[in-house]
Design a protein around this motif. Sequence first.
Motif, PDB file in Angstrom:
ATOM      1  N   ALA A 127       0.827  -1.205   0.000  1.00 19.48           N
ATOM      2  CA  ALA A 127       0.000   0.000   0.000  1.00 19.48           C
ATOM      3  C   ALA A 127       0.861   1.254   0.000  1.00 19.48           C
ATOM      4  CB  ALA A 127      -0.928  -0.005   1.220  1.00 19.48           C
ATOM      5  N   GLU A 128       1.926   1.239   0.773  1.00 23.57           N
ATOM      6  CA  GLU A 128       2.838   2.386   0.809  1.00 23.57           C
ATOM      7  C   GLU A 128       3.493   2.581  -0.553  1.00 23.57           C
ATOM      8  OE1 GLU A 128       5.528   1.577   4.006  1.00 23.57           O
ATOM      9  OE2 GLU A 128       3.899   1.267   5.447  1.00 23.57           O
ATOM     10  N   ALA A 129       3.959   1.487  -1.147  1.00 16.27           N
ATOM     11  CA  ALA A 129       4.603   1.569  -2.458  1.00 16.27           C
ATOM     12  C   ALA A 129       3.620   2.058  -3.515  1.00 16.27           C
ATOM     13  CB  ALA A 129       5.177   0.207  -2.851  1.00 16.27           C
ATOM     14  N   ALA A 130       2.386   1.546  -3.469  1.00 16.68           N
ATOM     15  CA  ALA A 130       1.376   1.947  -4.452  1.00 16.68           C
ATOM     16  C   ALA A 130       1.041   3.426  -4.334  1.00 16.68           C
ATOM     17  CB  ALA A 130       0.115   1.106  -4.270  1.00 16.68           C
ATOM     18  N   MET A 135       1.813   8.877  -6.713  1.00 10.93           N
ATOM     19  CA  MET A 135       2.192  10.277  -6.562  1.00 10.93           C
ATOM     20  C   MET A 135       3.465  10.633  -7.319  1.00 10.93           C
ATOM     21  SD  MET A 135       1.392  10.843  -2.500  1.00 10.93           S
ATOM     22  CE  MET A 135       1.828  12.594  -2.606  1.00 10.93           C
ATOM     23  N   GLY A 136       4.072   9.644  -7.980  1.00  5.40           N
ATOM     24  CA  GLY A 136       5.296   9.896  -8.734  1.00  5.40           C
ATOM     25  C   GLY A 136       6.538   9.963  -7.887  1.00  5.40           C
ATOM     26  N   ILE A 137       6.483   9.399  -6.683  1.00  3.46           N
ATOM     27  CA  ILE A 137       7.634   9.381  -5.783  1.00  3.46           C
ATOM     28  C   ILE A 137       8.379   8.057  -5.958  1.00  3.46           C
ATOM     29  CG2 ILE A 137       8.391   9.476  -3.384  1.00  3.46           C
ATOM     30  CD1 ILE A 137       5.852  11.087  -2.771  1.00  3.46           C
ATOM     31  N   LYS A 138       9.649   8.105  -6.259  1.00  3.48           N
ATOM     32  CA  LYS A 138      10.419   6.904  -6.556  1.00  3.48           C
ATOM     33  C   LYS A 138      10.601   6.031  -5.322  1.00  3.48           C
ATOM     34  CE  LYS A 138      14.914   5.381  -8.384  1.00  3.48           C
ATOM     35  NZ  LYS A 138      14.317   4.306  -9.185  1.00  3.48           N
ATOM     36  N   VAL A 139      10.397   4.736  -5.491  1.00  2.60           N
ATOM     37  CA  VAL A 139      10.595   3.750  -4.430  1.00  2.60           C
ATOM     38  C   VAL A 139      11.503   2.649  -4.973  1.00  2.60           C
ATOM     39  CG1 VAL A 139       9.514   2.047  -2.921  1.00  2.60           C
ATOM     40  CG2 VAL A 139       8.335   4.212  -3.403  1.00  2.60           C
ATOM     41  N   ASP A 140      12.644   2.438  -4.344  1.00  3.75           N
ATOM     42  CA  ASP A 140      13.545   1.366  -4.746  1.00  3.75           C
ATOM     43  C   ASP A 140      13.093   0.051  -4.118  1.00  3.75           C
ATOM     44  OD1 ASP A 140      15.222   3.054  -6.225  1.00  3.75           O
ATOM     45  OD2 ASP A 140      16.348   3.613  -4.428  1.00  3.75           O
ATOM     46  N   THR A 141      13.384  -1.064  -4.811  1.00  5.39           N
ATOM     47  CA  THR A 141      12.992  -2.377  -4.304  1.00  5.39           C
ATOM     48  C   THR A 141      14.193  -3.314  -4.274  1.00  5.39           C
ATOM     49  OG1 THR A 141      12.398  -3.177  -6.514  1.00  5.39           O
ATOM     50  CG2 THR A 141      10.652  -2.144  -5.208  1.00  5.39           C
ATOM     51  N   GLN A 142      14.051  -4.355  -3.464  1.00  8.21           N
ATOM     52  CA  GLN A 142      15.038  -5.425  -3.438  1.00  8.21           C
ATOM     53  C   GLN A 142      14.316  -6.724  -3.124  1.00  8.21           C
ATOM     54  OE1 GLN A 142      17.514  -3.967  -0.155  1.00  8.21           O
ATOM     55  NE2 GLN A 142      16.807  -5.679   1.106  1.00  8.21           N
ATOM     56  N   VAL A 143      14.925  -7.841  -3.482  1.00  7.48           N
ATOM     57  CA  VAL A 143      14.340  -9.165  -3.246  1.00  7.48           C
ATOM     58  C   VAL A 143      15.041  -9.807  -2.059  1.00  7.48           C
ATOM     59  CG1 VAL A 143      13.758 -11.389  -4.255  1.00  7.48           C
ATOM     60  CG2 VAL A 143      13.939  -9.373  -5.721  1.00  7.48           C
ATOM     61  N   THR A 144      14.256 -10.249  -1.091  1.00  6.59           N
ATOM     62  CA  THR A 144      14.816 -10.819   0.134  1.00  6.59           C
ATOM     63  C   THR A 144      14.307 -12.236   0.337  1.00  6.59           C
ATOM     64  OG1 THR A 144      14.933  -8.636   1.169  1.00  6.59           O
ATOM     65  CG2 THR A 144      15.043 -10.525   2.632  1.00  6.59           C
ATOM     66  N   VAL A 145      15.174 -13.099   0.822  1.00  9.39           N
ATOM     67  CA  VAL A 145      14.807 -14.480   1.130  1.00  9.39           C
ATOM     68  C   VAL A 145      14.052 -14.524   2.456  1.00  9.39           C
ATOM     69  CG1 VAL A 145      15.669 -16.786   1.693  1.00  9.39           C
ATOM     70  CG2 VAL A 145      16.766 -15.436  -0.132  1.00  9.39           C
ATOM     71  N   ILE A 254      -2.753   7.299   2.862  1.00  8.76           N
ATOM     72  CA  ILE A 254      -1.398   7.841   2.725  1.00  8.76           C
ATOM     73  C   ILE A 254      -1.399   9.006   1.740  1.00  8.76           C
ATOM     74  CG2 ILE A 254       0.927   7.328   1.875  1.00  8.76           C
ATOM     75  CD1 ILE A 254       0.479   4.447   2.970  1.00  8.76           C
ATOM     76  N   ILE A 255      -2.074   8.830   0.621  1.00 13.62           N
ATOM     77  CA  ILE A 255      -2.162   9.910  -0.367  1.00 13.62           C
ATOM     78  C   ILE A 255      -2.865  11.118   0.234  1.00 13.62           C
ATOM     79  CG2 ILE A 255      -3.245  10.583  -2.551  1.00 13.62           C
ATOM     80  CD1 ILE A 255      -2.698   7.736  -3.542  1.00 13.62           C
ATOM     81  N   ASP A 256      -3.931  10.881   1.009  1.00 15.97           N
ATOM     82  CA  ASP A 256      -4.653  11.981   1.647  1.00 15.97           C
ATOM     83  C   ASP A 256      -3.736  12.769   2.571  1.00 15.97           C
ATOM     84  OD1 ASP A 256      -6.653  13.671   2.445  1.00 15.97           O
ATOM     85  OD2 ASP A 256      -7.776  12.186   3.581  1.00 15.97           O
ATOM     86  N   LYS A 257      -2.913  12.054   3.339  1.00 21.58           N
ATOM     87  CA  LYS A 257      -2.031  12.720   4.290  1.00 21.58           C
ATOM     88  C   LYS A 257      -0.893  13.485   3.604  1.00 21.58           C
ATOM     89  CE  LYS A 257      -2.764   9.705   8.305  1.00 21.58           C
ATOM     90  NZ  LYS A 257      -2.891  10.756   9.340  1.00 21.58           N
ATOM     91  N   LEU A 258      -0.523  13.064   2.406  1.00 19.37           N
ATOM     92  CA  LEU A 258       0.609  13.672   1.722  1.00 19.37           C
ATOM     93  C   LEU A 258       0.207  14.759   0.730  1.00 19.37           C
ATOM     94  CD1 LEU A 258       2.804  10.506   1.022  1.00 19.37           C
ATOM     95  CD2 LEU A 258       3.255  12.319   2.685  1.00 19.37           C
ATOM     96  N   THR A 259      -1.089  15.016   0.587  1.00 18.18           N
ATOM     97  CA  THR A 259      -1.559  16.024  -0.370  1.00 18.18           C
ATOM     98  C   THR A 259      -2.467  17.031   0.326  1.00 18.18           C
ATOM     99  OG1 THR A 259      -3.358  14.513  -0.995  1.00 18.18           O
ATOM    100  CG2 THR A 259      -1.401  14.521  -2.381  1.00 18.18           C
ATOM    101  N   PRO A 260      -2.415  18.295  -0.098  1.00 24.44           N
ATOM    102  CA  PRO A 260      -3.260  19.323   0.535  1.00 24.44           C
ATOM    103  C   PRO A 260      -4.749  19.062   0.292  1.00 24.44           C
ATOM    104  CG  PRO A 260      -1.512  20.306  -0.797  1.00 24.44           C
ATOM    105  CD  PRO A 260      -1.543  18.854  -1.142  1.00 24.44           C
ATOM    106  N   GLY A 261      -5.559  19.405   1.281  1.00 27.96           N
ATOM    107  CA  GLY A 261      -7.007  19.283   1.145  1.00 27.96           C
ATOM    108  C   GLY A 261      -7.477  17.874   1.440  1.00 27.96           C
ATOM    109  N   PRO A 262      -8.628  17.734   2.084  1.00 28.32           N
ATOM    110  CA  PRO A 262      -9.145  16.405   2.423  1.00 28.32           C
ATOM    111  C   PRO A 262      -9.642  15.650   1.196  1.00 28.32           C
ATOM    112  CG  PRO A 262     -10.741  18.080   3.037  1.00 28.32           C
ATOM    113  CD  PRO A 262      -9.508  18.806   2.592  1.00 28.32           C
TER     114      PRO A 262
END
Length: 348
Positions: A127-130, A135-145, A254-262
């Motif tokens: 959900a955080e990544a989505a 919002m166009g904010i880059k998120v790096d990923t890695q694969v973990t065992v 998360i999007i609501d909290k990071l953008t102006p206006g409810p």
Amino acid sequence: MSRRGATLVAASVLILVLALVGSIMPVPYVALMPGPTTNTLGTNEKGEPLIKIEGRQTYPGSGHLNFTTVTYRGGPGSRIDLFSALKGWIDGDIAIVPEETIFPKNESRKDVDEQNTRQMRDSQESAEAAALHEMGIKVDTQVTVDSAQKGLPADGKLQPGDEIIAVDGTKMTTVAQVTESMSKRKPGDSVEVTVKRGGKDQKIPLTTVASTDGKKRAVVGVLLSDQYKFPFKIDISVGDIGGPSAGLMFSLAIIDKLTPGPLTAGKFIAGTGTITANGVVGPIGGIQQKMIAARRAGATIFLTPKDNCADAKAARPDGLRLVKTDTLKTALAAINAINSGKGDVPAC
């Protein structure tokens, strides 16, 4: 005693016996009931914000973006009785489902609880990544065992916490990439997996074997997960609630909290749906009970996964508007259309 009297006595005894048997006879079914709903824009049981964001500007919200839950009664070790099952079948608020629906064979209640906890954790990260991706904010990923299956090639060679860097020299950053790479191999093929362990890269040779699921896939017997490297801290705290079905509502909050206006414009919106890191909304179980819980809490709009629409439409509570969602983007567009009165709002 007359024949009629004797018949009445016998019938009464039979009814009593059946009642006693029904009240104690356990049956392999589980009763699903409406559970609590929680506002992702509100606070948790400790009175703290359910979603806390540090290292990025946030904005106050209003209204509700509630995720919904289902509670259950029954299962291994505490099966419901026959009468409870019959009562549930009659009660429109309760669903009586086979025990294997909740507790697959050969899995204990503890196993199911642990799986639900993992699913909730994974759904929060997705959900955080989505949300950030939308919002166009880059998120790096890695694969973990996560773990290696005993008796298979990875056992004793790949360890929990290893980061998969490459497969046969090709860089890997997602589980999907590893899965695609392995799909090109046949049982008996050699494969070199490069991992980062203790800050150092190691090349580990493995020989694939055939899977046991009948699909003749080449496997090494390892469970992997995507790990995300977020540019700032997002903490979601929901207590002991498990499962993956709150993903969509977490992303919206998360999007609501990071953008102006409810985002909600003060409305009471509830919903459900799993979500992938790229924002695809998936179906869930217990849609009828979740709608009931949402309406009882005061929701007037319910975000419904596309693949749940048929069942949801057939059991929609009065006063609850069903909005069909297949992606995070369409959910946002629908909410904006409702608030502005302009644009299409997909309905179930």
